[in-house]
Motif scaffolding. Structure first.
Motif, PDB file in Angstrom:
ATOM      1  N   TRP A   6       0.828  -1.195   0.000  1.00 60.54           N
ATOM      2  CA  TRP A   6       0.000   0.000   0.000  1.00 60.54           C
ATOM      3  C   TRP A   6       0.870   1.255   0.000  1.00 60.54           C
ATOM      4  O   TRP A   6       1.850   1.324   0.732  1.00 60.54           O
ATOM      5  CB  TRP A   6      -0.880   0.060   1.252  1.00 60.54           C
ATOM      6  CG  TRP A   6      -1.825  -1.089   1.401  1.00 60.54           C
ATOM      7  CD1 TRP A   6      -1.563  -2.287   2.009  1.00 60.54           C
ATOM      8  CD2 TRP A   6      -3.168  -1.149   0.933  1.00 60.54           C
ATOM      9  NE1 TRP A   6      -2.665  -3.095   1.955  1.00 60.54           N
ATOM     10  CE2 TRP A   6      -3.674  -2.421   1.305  1.00 60.54           C
ATOM     11  CE3 TRP A   6      -4.008  -0.263   0.263  1.00 60.54           C
ATOM     12  CZ2 TRP A   6      -4.975  -2.816   1.015  1.00 60.54           C
ATOM     13  CZ3 TRP A   6      -5.309  -0.654  -0.026  1.00 60.54           C
ATOM     14  CH2 TRP A   6      -5.774  -1.914   0.346  1.00 60.54           C
ATOM     15  N   ILE A   7       0.485   2.227  -0.799  1.00 59.39           N
ATOM     16  CA  ILE A   7       0.987   3.591  -0.657  1.00 59.39           C
ATOM     17  C   ILE A   7      -0.199   4.464  -0.298  1.00 59.39           C
ATOM     18  O   ILE A   7      -1.222   4.463  -0.995  1.00 59.39           O
ATOM     19  CB  ILE A   7       1.661   4.110  -1.934  1.00 59.39           C
ATOM     20  CG1 ILE A   7       2.970   3.370  -2.191  1.00 59.39           C
ATOM     21  CG2 ILE A   7       1.920   5.618  -1.824  1.00 59.39           C
ATOM     22  CD1 ILE A   7       3.668   3.777  -3.475  1.00 59.39           C
ATOM     23  N   VAL A   8      -0.077   5.211   0.787  1.00 57.69           N
ATOM     24  CA  VAL A   8      -1.109   6.141   1.222  1.00 57.69           C
ATOM     25  C   VAL A   8      -0.607   7.547   0.930  1.00 57.69           C
ATOM     26  O   VAL A   8       0.448   7.956   1.428  1.00 57.69           O
ATOM     27  CB  VAL A   8      -1.430   5.967   2.714  1.00 57.69           C
ATOM     28  CG1 VAL A   8      -2.453   7.002   3.171  1.00 57.69           C
ATOM     29  CG2 VAL A   8      -1.944   4.554   2.986  1.00 57.69           C
ATOM     30  N   LEU A  31       3.623   5.756   3.750  1.00 54.41           N
ATOM     31  CA  LEU A  31       2.814   6.956   3.919  1.00 54.41           C
ATOM     32  C   LEU A  31       3.619   8.144   3.411  1.00 54.41           C
ATOM     33  O   LEU A  31       4.738   8.392   3.868  1.00 54.41           O
ATOM     34  CB  LEU A  31       2.449   7.140   5.388  1.00 54.41           C
ATOM     35  CG  LEU A  31       1.722   8.437   5.782  1.00 54.41           C
ATOM     36  CD1 LEU A  31       0.398   8.576   5.038  1.00 54.41           C
ATOM     37  CD2 LEU A  31       1.511   8.487   7.294  1.00 54.41           C
ATOM     38  N   LEU A  32       3.044   8.887   2.466  1.00 58.09           N
ATOM     39  CA  LEU A  32       3.715  10.033   1.867  1.00 58.09           C
ATOM     40  C   LEU A  32       3.000  11.322   2.239  1.00 58.09           C
ATOM     41  O   LEU A  32       1.782  11.435   2.073  1.00 58.09           O
ATOM     42  CB  LEU A  32       3.754   9.903   0.345  1.00 58.09           C
ATOM     43  CG  LEU A  32       4.689   8.830  -0.222  1.00 58.09           C
ATOM     44  CD1 LEU A  32       4.436   8.638  -1.706  1.00 58.09           C
ATOM     45  CD2 LEU A  32       6.146   9.212   0.021  1.00 58.09           C
ATOM     46  N   GLU A  33       3.740  12.288   2.725  1.00 59.51           N
ATOM     47  CA  GLU A  33       3.208  13.616   3.054  1.00 59.51           C
ATOM     48  C   GLU A  33       4.240  14.641   2.610  1.00 59.51           C
ATOM     49  O   GLU A  33       5.447  14.421   2.776  1.00 59.51           O
ATOM     50  CB  GLU A  33       2.946  13.727   4.550  1.00 59.51           C
ATOM     51  CG  GLU A  33       2.588  15.114   5.047  1.00 59.51           C
ATOM     52  CD  GLU A  33       1.394  15.716   4.325  1.00 59.51           C
ATOM     53  OE1 GLU A  33       1.560  16.795   3.719  1.00 59.51           O
ATOM     54  OE2 GLU A  33       0.306  15.112   4.353  1.00 59.51           O
ATOM     55  N   VAL A 193      -2.678   2.003  -4.387  1.00 60.79           N
ATOM     56  CA  VAL A 193      -2.454   3.391  -3.981  1.00 60.79           C
ATOM     57  C   VAL A 193      -3.771   3.928  -3.440  1.00 60.79           C
ATOM     58  O   VAL A 193      -4.811   3.830  -4.095  1.00 60.79           O
ATOM     59  CB  VAL A 193      -1.978   4.259  -5.162  1.00 60.79           C
ATOM     60  CG1 VAL A 193      -1.915   5.736  -4.753  1.00 60.79           C
ATOM     61  CG2 VAL A 193      -0.620   3.785  -5.661  1.00 60.79           C
ATOM     62  N   VAL A 194      -3.730   4.466  -2.227  1.00 64.23           N
ATOM     63  CA  VAL A 194      -4.912   5.063  -1.612  1.00 64.23           C
ATOM     64  C   VAL A 194      -4.680   6.561  -1.489  1.00 64.23           C
ATOM     65  O   VAL A 194      -3.704   6.993  -0.868  1.00 64.23           O
ATOM     66  CB  VAL A 194      -5.199   4.480  -0.214  1.00 64.23           C
ATOM     67  CG1 VAL A 194      -6.563   4.946   0.278  1.00 64.23           C
ATOM     68  CG2 VAL A 194      -5.130   2.966  -0.219  1.00 64.23           C
ATOM     69  N   GLY A 348      -5.874  -0.826  -8.818  1.00 61.92           N
ATOM     70  CA  GLY A 348      -4.752  -0.352  -8.005  1.00 61.92           C
ATOM     71  C   GLY A 348      -4.934   1.032  -7.434  1.00 61.92           C
ATOM     72  O   GLY A 348      -3.986   1.609  -6.903  1.00 61.92           O
ATOM     73  N   LEU A 349      -6.137   1.583  -7.507  1.00 61.68           N
ATOM     74  CA  LEU A 349      -6.388   2.940  -7.020  1.00 61.68           C
ATOM     75  C   LEU A 349      -7.623   2.944  -6.135  1.00 61.68           C
ATOM     76  O   LEU A 349      -8.687   2.469  -6.525  1.00 61.68           O
ATOM     77  CB  LEU A 349      -6.598   3.897  -8.193  1.00 61.68           C
ATOM     78  CG  LEU A 349      -6.975   5.343  -7.812  1.00 61.68           C
ATOM     79  CD1 LEU A 349      -5.839   6.015  -7.035  1.00 61.68           C
ATOM     80  CD2 LEU A 349      -7.323   6.150  -9.060  1.00 61.68           C
ATOM     81  N   GLN A 350      -7.475   3.486  -4.934  1.00 62.08           N
ATOM     82  CA  GLN A 350      -8.599   3.602  -4.013  1.00 62.08           C
ATOM     83  C   GLN A 350      -8.610   5.002  -3.411  1.00 62.08           C
ATOM     84  O   GLN A 350      -7.582   5.690  -3.375  1.00 62.08           O
ATOM     85  CB  GLN A 350      -8.496   2.553  -2.907  1.00 62.08           C
ATOM     86  CG  GLN A 350      -8.434   1.128  -3.446  1.00 62.08           C
ATOM     87  CD  GLN A 350      -8.967   0.111  -2.478  1.00 62.08           C
ATOM     88  OE1 GLN A 350      -9.984   0.333  -1.818  1.00 62.08           O
ATOM     89  NE2 GLN A 350      -8.303  -1.026  -2.393  1.00 62.08           N
TER      90      GLN A 350
END
Length: 413
Positions: A6-8, A31-33, A193-194, A348-350
């Motif tokens: 998962w990438i958030v 987690l990306l910010e 990817v979320v 793959g996209l949420q």
């Protein structure tokens, strides 16, 4: 190049909570910010938990589940999130009768109670009684939203999750499948990817050629410096005008205008909200504007003056305290319910976004999302799927009723 389950995208309170729950299920999560302390809806949130305000079976169930989680969340996350339960005073706005507002809230999970003006002033001695036309009372939950976000992030990292402060510049796609995200320095791949990017969700998706029925307002508030003045309650005006503003802004006739820069789709509104944090700082607000450019420049001087003038009607001692004007984007959907789940036509996209006010129901939804992702069927999540805007809704009672009147929580998000 690292590959994750998962990438958030988005490390505010929604992304942090979801990352934590996905990691609890055993997933490898990134987690990306973009910044350590972004000027986001989380940063400028009031921290209110309107768990009592849901009017549909879904919101009532999630509100109850959410407040129960918050009562033990500091222990679970091993950090003080400043959870407390406070008196909420709903001041009937000019032009409305207390009977009308009370009737509108009668089908809430816990309907607010009408109280005399004298009682309201005993609960909040700073109130100006001459300005009060009617008052309702409810018990309202409250957290410090930024401390809660940090607590989720740290618990996520203790579970082995990865947190990076990098801007997401785009989504990488192969046909109709999203394979990861681009940052200025790298590509990160993932099975899923979320997007939890709040008010920036629409722009990020459109950059990749993806449409989703998600919108945003520009929210203006004031952050006052810690003061010796002490508020005993949370104060807000009722009814909340922002619900109607969102309904108008998301009308299908206006949808094509959202991708045209420089549009103002509705006149701005101001919902009065006053709240003091445990450190003494105070949040005043808020003005909501429907401007289609997420980077639109606003008049801070004018916005500050309008907020101070309206707050001054009710709490003159508070209105002139020193502070600064703040601005952020607040996401919403076309029916006031969040967008949770896969976007139709894409693999793959949420999405886990579109929360006008995420806090009251966030812990419950984040846990349910993660549990469903790892095989546990959920009774509520199908009703929140983005597919509801392109196909008949799944048979569930949760979305019945008047969608524009489902809760008060957008102000105290």
């Amino acid at each position: 190049m690292a590959n994750y389950d998962w990438i958030v995208v988005g490390g505010g309170i929604t992304g942090a909570a979801l990352s934590y729950e996905l990691a609890r299920q055993g997933g490898s999560v990134l987690l990306l910010e973009k910044e350590a302390l972004p000027a986001s809806a989380t940063r400028y949130s009031y921290g209110g938990l309107a768990h009592w305000a849901g009017k549909t079976p879904l919101l009532k169930a999630l509100g109850e589940e959410g407040i129960q989680r918050y009562r033990t969340l500091s222990e679970e996350l091993e950090a003080d999130i400043h959870f407390r339960e406070l008196d909420l005073l709903l001041l009937v706005a000019p032009g409305y009768s207390v009977e009308t507002v009370e009737a509108d809230l009668a089908d809430c999970r816990i309907p607010p109670q009408r109280i005399p003006v004298e009682t309201a002033c005993e609960l909040e001695p700073l109130l100006q009684p001459a300005a009060l036309e009617g008052v309702l009372w409810a018990q309202h939950g409250h957290i410090h939203p930024w401390l809660t976000t940090l607590a989720f992030r740290r618990a996520f990292q203790r579970l082995g999750g990865s947190l990076l402060f990098q801007s997401v510049t785009g989504l990488r796609r192969q046909g109709q499948r999203i394979t990861g995200v681009e940052t200025p320095a790298d590509f990160h791949g993932a099975a899923q990817v979320v997007v939890c990017a709040g008010g920036w969700t629409r722009a990020l998706l459109r950059q990749a050629g993806i449409y989703a029925p998600i919108y945003f307002t520009h929210a203006e508030s004031l952050e006052l410096e810690p003061a010796t003045v002490r508020l005993r309650t949370i104060v807000m005006s009722a009814p909340v005008q922002r619900l109607e503003l969102e309904r108008q802004a998301a009308h299908p006739d206006r949808d094509p205008l959202w991708d045209k820069p420089g549009q103002e789709l509705c006149p701005p509104i101001l919902d009065v909200g006053i709240l003091q944090f445990l450190d003494g700082s105070i949040r005043l607000g808020q003005i909501s504007r429907v401007l289609t450019d997420p980077q639109a420049q606003l008049d801070a001087t004018s916005g500050e003056a309008q907020i101070r003038a309206q707050v001054g009607r009710y709490l003159p001692q508070v209105a002139q305290l020193p502070g600064r004007w703040c601005h952020c984007l607040v996401a919403f959907s076309g029916d006031h319910y969040p967008l949770v789940g896969s976007l139709p036509g894409w693999e793959g996209l949420q999405l886990f976004s579109g929360f006008s006010s995420p806090l009251a129901i966030l812990p419950a939804l984040a846990r349910r999302f993660a549990q469903q992702a790892y095989g546990q069927a959920d009774e509520w999540l199908p009703s929140l799927s983005p597919a509801r805007f392109t196909a008949p809704s799944p048979p569930a009672p949760s979305l019945e009723g008047e969608r524009t009147r489902n809760c008060l929580s957008p102000l105290l998000r």
